[in-house]
Write an enzyme that holds these catalytic residues in place. Sequence first.
Site, PDB file in Angstrom:
ATOM      1  N   HIS A 249       0.918  -1.410   0.064  1.00 26.15           N
ATOM      2  CA  HIS A 249       0.078   0.067  -0.065  1.00 26.15           C
ATOM      3  C   HIS A 249       0.900   1.167   0.112  1.00 26.15           C
ATOM      4  CE1 HIS A 249      -0.281  -0.537   4.741  1.00 26.15           C
ATOM      5  NE2 HIS A 249       0.837   0.096   4.275  1.00 26.15           N
ATOM      6  N   ASN A 250       0.341   2.165  -0.799  1.00 26.96           N
ATOM      7  CA  ASN A 250       0.973   3.591  -0.650  1.00 26.96           C
ATOM      8  C   ASN A 250       2.231   3.653  -1.317  1.00 26.96           C
ATOM      9  OD1 ASN A 250      -0.899   3.833   1.850  1.00 26.96           O
ATOM     10  ND2 ASN A 250      -0.639   5.709   0.905  1.00 26.96           N
TER      11      ASN A 250
END
Length: 352
Positions: A249-250
């Site tokens: 994620h991210n």
Amino acid sequence: MAPNRIVDMKFTAEMIAGLLSGEVVGDGNASIHTVSSIEGGKEGGLAYLSNPRFEQYLYTTACSVVLVEKDFEPKQKVKATLIKVKDVNACVLRLLDMYNAMKPQKKGISKLASISSKAKIGKDCYIGDFAVIEAGAVVGDGAKIYPQCYVGDNVRIGEKTKLYPGVKIYEGCSLGARCIIHAGAVIGADGFGFAPNANGGFDKIPQLGNVIIEDDVEIGANTCIDRAKTDSTIIRRGVKLDNLIQIGHNVQVGENTVSSAQTGIAGTSKVGSGCFLAGQVGIADHVTIGNNVKIGSQSGIDKNVPDGEIRFGTPALPGINYHRSFAVFKELPELRRRIAALESALKEKDKQ
């Protein structure tokens, strides 16, 4: 249709030479209907020689036509017709593109597909059996969505993008134009986020962001790209990801970066543009990799890497330092034996 057969059509060496601005050496009427490797070719096949290591097969191949470099001169008699071209690899790519364009194209929307009345489907799209397209999804012109794909709520798919069978795109994610997503890839599953609680367990941290994939990206089979906790996980224009890759994620991956299979990039790390990550590279969380960085197979990266660097090993070292260290690693057993022998000799001397 036989494997690698060029759409049931036949070409002569002269026709191929005309397409590639090449020079025929041998029978210009030699006919081909398939492409093959130079070492495993058969009559009617078109092969190519770009690596000198394979020259030995040129003199024994059963292929009818072989592409070679313009300045190539055979050392022995060659049975096959040769086509001399300026750049063999570029010409092979051009022929494969031509072959791909000539293949029958998937068209139409299957009656077995489930398409929300609130979805928007562009012109000339293909949507296969048992594909599901949810409300608010927008599918661009000329996109191809193969059987058993899932396109979630409010997903955006750009023009001429292909989703091969079994691709899953979770809600709110965005794919650019001319992307290729191979079978089994999952885009937008929850990032791996959990917080310890007072009971010794873990509470799930909601993952409220999405995944943005820009134009001309290719993603291999069974690769997973997690949605962001907030904001977006971003795969920039021109990125090429192999099979079985995990993007946390991210994460942000810069333009035209390439990664081989089984790479893992942990959450919130950033990889610059023009990078090459070899197979089974591991990148820890919150690490920044600069532009034009090369990382060797099975390397572990736990610290930031500046632009243009080369890294090998775990923990990864700069390229030249790694090779110097590896030269020592190989000698450690012998060095240990020699040190033990010296220590024993010193003890004997002390006794005298």
